[in-house]
Design an enzyme around this catalytic site. Structure first.
Site, PDB file in Angstrom:
ATOM      1  N   SER A 251     -61.987   6.838  22.163  1.00 18.46           N
ATOM      2  CA  SER A 251     -62.076   7.737  21.023  1.00 18.46           C
ATOM      3  C   SER A 251     -61.126   7.344  19.907  1.00 18.46           C
ATOM      4  CB  SER A 251     -61.793   9.162  21.504  1.00 18.46           C
ATOM      5  OG  SER A 251     -60.929   9.830  20.628  1.00 18.46           O
ATOM      6  N   LYS A 252     -61.697   7.275  18.734  1.00 14.56           N
ATOM      7  CA  LYS A 252     -60.925   6.919  17.543  1.00 14.56           C
ATOM      8  C   LYS A 252     -59.799   7.942  17.341  1.00 14.56           C
ATOM      9  CE  LYS A 252     -60.095   5.368  13.314  1.00 14.56           C
ATOM     10  NZ  LYS A 252     -59.386   4.131  13.071  1.00 14.56           N
TER      11      LYS A 252
END
Ligand code: GLU
Length: 481
Positions: A251-252
């Site tokens: 996840s960014k």
């Protein structure tokens, strides 16, 4: 509509492209292209809280960089527009009203207070209790006439089961009693995401819906909506998530790299695309290096895994290295030029020879930076570096070698790899010494490095005649000559 395959990529503009999202885009694209169908880009921008300025451009840029071209979309148009969800907002209410007429949806006038109480009372907190499901028609008409605020809810069957088919997960059956009468149209007249998504997919003639499996639990509701409208259900392709490790999704937001980040870190778009395609999809054979065209050819739904895929930076790097090595020299030079410009002040070095020696030693583009730190100036080095067991060199032998090399190099007019090579090999033959015995000291004297890209000949060519001679003289002096 004909049986023409139509797929859509429906990203929300968040300002960056998750690896998992890009993978969804790729599979969506492959299905369209493999079947000679249409690949559609729809921007799902209705979550205003997540709206980020310029984010749609990031989507365009990413898809282009990845090599995917879309047949219909906000910028290229098409017969099924608008392709930006916020521009479609007006068209959903009438569809919900159709369902109300058909008895598949109903007006719900419950106010916030009642719903809040319901929430408190229900330990699970999620399900609507159906209070307005069967209101008498006159009561509904009177409330509407009086302007009472309302939402429109989907009327889920109370009994029985709903089964839908997913191309990856097979048949999935859920108890209808577990399905909430979800809101289709909100008090402000706007559709919920779930409703808009289904209507949009239908109106755009989408035949394959490819998405992350976080939507799997919503699929029965979607399915019942298609059935309620009497619309053809698309093929569902739910993909397992891309994980950082066994526990966490990539996840960014947690600081993991997005596609843009990887490009900025010196990965090649083609390599990243190749690697991402392999995250959760296995080709039939052993080969793993594929161009986009080859991926379209190779791709098939039965190669998609139900299990989550783990993002492996080591494998990505290895695949990137293959792509870097396969670049034509000019293309490689173009890619590393910004990094060289950042690391080297001089402009008179031989960039082609440098690139030739760097290319096999580059996994990601910034790898070149540390390897060229000897070009601007000769680093300080220890004489012990002249001693190489295998080459049988000592400080003394190196002094002899450099003294012999100097006039030979001085005599070269046309300075290039071939002339330098021939001159030094000629000298070694004449002195009846091994090439390494002669070249190791040259390499040490001109680079000052234990490990350098390329051997003595290439290094001399890269540095140019004047600088090479100067460095060799320095070496002789440093060795006490
Ligand atoms: N806009 C949704 C997302 O970005 C797409 C979901 C779908 O493909 O249906 O997650």
């Amino acid at each position: 509509m004909s049986n023409r395959v139509r797929t859509r990529f429906a990203p929300s503009p968040t300002g960056y492209m998750h690896i998992g999202n890009l993978r969804t885009a790729l599979y969506t694209y492959f299905i369209a292209r493999k079947n000679g169908g249409d690949f559609i880009l729809r921007i799902e921008d209705t979550d205003q809280e997540r709206y980020v300025e310029g984010a749609t451009d990031v989507i365009y840029k990413t898809l282009r960089l990845a090599g995917m071209n879309w047949d219909e979309g906000p910028d290229v148009g098409g017969d099924f527009g608008p392709y930006v969800q916020s521009e479609r907002m007006g068209m959903f209410k009438e569809y919900a009203e159709q369902l109300v007429k058909a008895g598949k949806a109903y007006y719900c006038f419950c106010d916030k207070e009642r719903l809040a109480k319901l929430h408190e009372a229900d330990a699970l907190g999620a399900m609507y209790d159906g209070h307005c499901r069967d209101l008498p028609e006159e009561e509904v008409a009177a409330k509407l006439a009086a302007g009472t605020p309302y939402v429109i809810r989907q009327k889920m069957p109370k009994t029985g089961e709903t089964t839908f088919h997913d191309e990856i997960y097979g048949d999935i059956t859920v108890e209808n009693a577990a399905l909430d009468d979800q809101i289709l149209i909100k008090t402000d007249g706007m559709p919920t995401y779930n409703f808009a998504n289904v209507v949009d997919d239908h109106l755009m003639g989408i035949t394959h819906v490819v998405r992350g499996n976080e939507y799997l639990s919503s699929a029965p509701k979607y399915n019942l909506l298609y059935e309620a409208f009497g619309w053809e259900v698309p093929k569902y392709v739910h993909c397992a998530p891309v994980m950082k490790d066994a526990h966490a999704k990539l996840s960014k937001r947690n600081g993991d790299a997005s596609f843009e980040d990887l490009i900025a870190k010196g990965y090649l778009a083609e390599a990243v695309v190749n690697y991402i395609a392999l995250l959760g999809w296995a080709p039939k054979g052993e080969e793993e290096i594929f161009t986009l065209e080859q991926l379209i050819e190779e791709f098939s739904l039965d190669g998609i895994s139900k299990a989550p895929a783990i993002f492996d930076p080591v494998k990505l790097k290895a695949i990137n290295a293959v792509y870097v090595r396969n670049l034509p020299l000019d293309a490689y030079i173009e890619k590393i030029k910004p990094y060289l410009d950042q690391a080297i002040q001089r402009t008179d070095y031989d960039i082609r020879v440098l690139a030739q020696v760097l290319q096999p030693r580059t996994e990601v583009l910034p790898d070149v930076i540390d390897q060229v730190d000897f070009i601007d100036a000769l680093p300080a080095y220890d004489n012990a570096m002249y001693c190489h067991k295998k080459m049988k060199t000592t400080e003394e032998s190196s002094l002899t070698a450099l003294n012999a090399v100097l006039p030979v190099l001085e005599a070269i007019d046309d300075w290039n790899v071939t002339t330098i090579h021939d001159a030094l090999m000629g000298l070694a033959a004449q002195m009846e010494v091994k090439n390494g015995w002669l070249l190791w000291p040259v390499r040490t004297a001109v680079s000052g490095k234990q490990v350098s890209p390329g051997g003595g000949v290439e290094l001399c060519a890269i540095l140019g005649k004047a600088d090479t001679l100067c460095r060799i003289r320095k070496g002789i002096a440093q060795l006490g000559g």
